[in-house]
Design an enzyme around this catalytic site. Structure first.
Site, PDB file in Angstrom:
ATOM      1  N   GLY A 240      32.852  37.600  40.116  1.00  0.00           N
ATOM      2  CA  GLY A 240      32.170  38.099  38.921  1.00  0.00           C
ATOM      3  C   GLY A 240      33.128  38.567  37.832  1.00  0.00           C
ATOM      4  O   GLY A 240      34.345  38.649  38.034  1.00  0.00           O
ATOM      5  N   HIS A 241      32.559  38.918  36.700  1.00  0.00           N
ATOM      6  CA  HIS A 241      33.372  39.287  35.546  1.00  0.00           C
ATOM      7  C   HIS A 241      34.171  40.564  35.809  1.00  0.00           C
ATOM      8  O   HIS A 241      33.706  41.485  36.442  1.00  0.00           O
ATOM      9  CB  HIS A 241      32.546  39.429  34.269  1.00  0.00           C
ATOM     10  CG  HIS A 241      31.314  40.247  34.348  1.00  0.00           C
ATOM     11  ND1 HIS A 241      30.482  40.413  33.288  1.00  0.00           N
ATOM     12  CD2 HIS A 241      30.754  40.937  35.367  1.00  0.00           C
ATOM     13  CE1 HIS A 241      29.480  41.174  33.631  1.00  0.00           C
ATOM     14  NE2 HIS A 241      29.613  41.499  34.882  1.00  0.00           N
TER      15      HIS A 241
END
Lengths: 356, 356, 356
Positions: A240-241
């Site tokens: 994920g970011h």
């Protein structure tokens, strides 16, 4: 495919030869599939018994392995058969060198700089201002965004997507269908529903990272997503970011790591493990397959299960869980004695405990 | 879309018609969406009550179904409504035949042989020495490596990647984004970090295999990864290097199978199940959704849970687990009697058991 | 990147400025990375202490936040820092507008209609009869099937595949590698093995849906798969055929939803959750990460674990499970008292309970 003699194999593998050094080998095969022209190998002691039935011409074994070779089979004794294989395989199966140059069908944006030794495949699309390093290979139909940096000796297999601004260090290998730098998953509820939080950070891979097929590593929302040097990521993984993945981390297939989590150097994440966002997994930690990690993991710890706990504790609990039906019987037996006959049936017994 | 009369439907489905055989049907729809021009169907008894409210012109039902048809609805009674549907749907919705030929934009390497009845779509790239069988269809922008064998009647949807040396038997269907033959996940630790173990085996699919969208099946490291005839694989599945998957196996979405595992003929793996490497799942075994299989599974067995156990045992344990809070109460009640008042509170009680 | 003064930031964010309004800001960065030219932000109270060490020129904070700003740092106080960010980021990082038009290399089938304000990228392939709306952007190498409807302002990133007949409402965003409308996973056993059930339904996304990278949403088998307005789907998610996903649903990465399941408006599905087919998840329900949902979930309920249960119950059971080894000790202690010395060892004790 190339050929090596058994003696050459021994020399390259820094091993000791037993048997005929002039034997010509033209490939490597598992014990059960190997023929007289093949080199085979045994990396673990439990497979030693299978040597006997093999038709391999020669076999790589550990120096201290107690194995009885079938008549006519040569052996090369080495410190570590797997390491020896890693050295020999490229010689038996040399890669076809890619001819440098940009394919006539590739579409390059303004200001793209491609090193003269690099290869850009058919139908590749490279966005404005991107730089492609020496000997880098961009596969057929790969799409590289604007302003990317692709280091020397990087390999992008076909159908990779790099969004804008992705940076890949030297020698990174990215397999087919991997998506680097797609938008992170961020929304803000408002009157109209869910408003997209613009994702403006970058996706940065340091040198020597390998990314498996169809894996996705999102760009940072604000600030960057970073994968450290030497880390290896299997297929269908999601990162994920704003995650910060350390160096030499091993991430097995289908692992999911939520946003802003940090993973320390040398950690190992087993297949299908899921890791919560905004937490920290310490250096050298090991996360079991399918584990659900909901909180920080200490450096060096091994955790497993859902929610993930120290592995020994998880095993103890697991054993207790599987012994539960037995435990219920034991409790019932006690109840029969302490509370009398009426306690025998489970409903009655639970009525008793709720009652008094 | 084509049209069939109710009488034609009955004939093709080898069923018995009740009602108006001249009724024209121009499509198939679920009960709640069907109109007077639609054929609908009921495959399970629990949906029989919904027939009454449907506006379908005709309905496929099991011969022995006790259903009351609304006025004006025809019925076709068949042995197995789903099988009948599988036969009828291609007639109602005939596929647009692909015009044979290689699109002008396709890039073919040296020595590629494409059968004259095969179709190669726009921007497809096919590597040197690959052979494409009769009536095979290679979708737009699909990339096929060097030295691949693509059997007769194979369908590769757009955006598929075959790495070098992949073999597909007749009638295989590979959905968009599937990656066949990418490198397996193998490294050898050395002084510098993790050294890549070259992956030189092949990825082989026997005839009639279907592979879902974005699924990845890695090539063997040494020796091959093989998927047996008739096996069906859903989307986003991962099959590791050197796996041997049997025939007619069903692998539901997001399953992960680690390297060198063998799965027997006719086994069924539920969605998101994870299977350890180097183990054996017997023929006809059934693995529950999300199960974590850590050891061999006997032929015909049904397993579930983490770690996977025989399904009945898993259910028994699960039931005991969910009854645990009750069990704790029962134990506390016994402690109160046996140990006296002081045992009532949980902390005190546990102090007691640790103490004496 | 664009520049804004601190005063402009305050005005746009409808906030109150503390400090120097003439300060020029040229980007947004996390507290620990921000420099004097950056706007930073604190969305949660637990991060307030980190403001002190930040070198940011200005910071967005909640109106009621009790924070001590370092000397020289400006602050913009707003009702909701995340909402303010969502409004400011597009101004700091304006998207490069895509030049309208169809790239010379795009291949358009007969009867394709592309709005004059839309963009079709290099090597995109669009099938017969498809319509592309105003300002829509079709990325490089995206493949769109026949008869698709692409609404106004839709963004398809590179390497997306739409199978035939897919419909996308206005403003949908589809990330790279997503596959919409691939065949569902349906087979009918017959004498020869598993016969494919033709999949003839559509895949329909209403307006404002975002689909993550490498996610797959299958077409309906008969009837359609539908995703409701405003729903956001992360990477590597699988949605099976004939699912009906409501509005404003949040589906986190690697979730799998089996066929024909309905998910109500505003539901939230945590990462890696697996949902059985043919069930119903009520509006506003929340499903925990990695949960295995095997039955209907009531509207508004929160469930977790495998099999998924109401979250509170699951937590209670979990606590009891982790206390099990202690419980076993307590039981043993009671057995020692009630049954006498011989009960001390676990095997003996269990022999006792099996015996009498």
């Amino acid at each position: 495919m190339a050929e090596l003699t058994a003696a050459e194999v021994a020399r390259i593998a820094e091993g000791d030869l037993e048997g005929d050094g002039t034997l010509t080998l033209h490939g490597v095969a598992p014990l059960e599939e190997a023929g007289p022209g093949h080199l085979s190998f045994v990396a673990e002691a439990r497979y030693h018994p299978y040597i006997h039935a093999s038709r391999a011409g020669a076999v790589l074994v550990a120096r201290d392995a107690r194995v009885q070779l079938p008549a006519g089979m040569s052996a090369v004794r080495v410190d570590d058969p797997r390491r020896a294989l890693a050295r020999l395989l490229p010689l038996f199966y040399p890669e076809t060198p890619a001819a440098p140059g940009v394919h006539a069908t590739a579409v390059l944006g303004d200001g793209v700089v491609v090193a003269s030794t690099a290869t850009v495949g058919p139908y590749a699309v490279v966005g404005e201002g991107t730089r492609v390093g020496e000997r880098a290979r961009i596969g057929a139909q790969t799409v590289v965004g604007r302003g990317c940096e692709i280091g020397d000796d990087v390999v992008l297999h076909p159908h990779v997507t790099l969004y804008d601004g992705v940076r890949l260090g030297e020698r990174c290998i990215v397999h087919s269908g991997a998506r680097l730098g797609a938008d992170g998953f961020g929304y803000v509820p408002d009157a109209a529903g869910l408003r997209k939080m613009p994702q403006v950070g970058r996706c940065i891979l340091e040198a020597d990272v390998e990314v498996g097929a169809n894996t996705t590593i999102d760009r940072g929302s604000i600030g960057d997503t970073v994968v450290g040097r030497g880390t290896k990521i299997d297929n269908l993984v999601m990162i994920g970011h704003n995650c910060r993945i350390g160096r030499n981390v091993i991430i097995v297939s289908q692992v999911g790591i939520s946003g802003s989590t940090r993973v320390g150097d040398g950690a190992v994440l087993g297949g299908q493990a899921g890791v919560q966002g905004h937490i920290e997994i310490g250096a050298g930690a090991r996360v079991g397959g399918q584990a659900g990690v909901l909180g920080n993991v200490e450096a060096g710890a091994t955790v497993s299960g859902y929610p993930a706990r120290p592995h020994r504790e998880a095993l103890r609990v697991q054993a207790a869980v599987f012994a539960l039906p037995k435990l219920v019987q034991r409790l019932r037996a006690l109840e029969t004695i302490v509370l009398g006959r009426g306690a025998k049936g489970a409903p009655a017994a639970s009525g008793q405990t709720d009652g008094p």
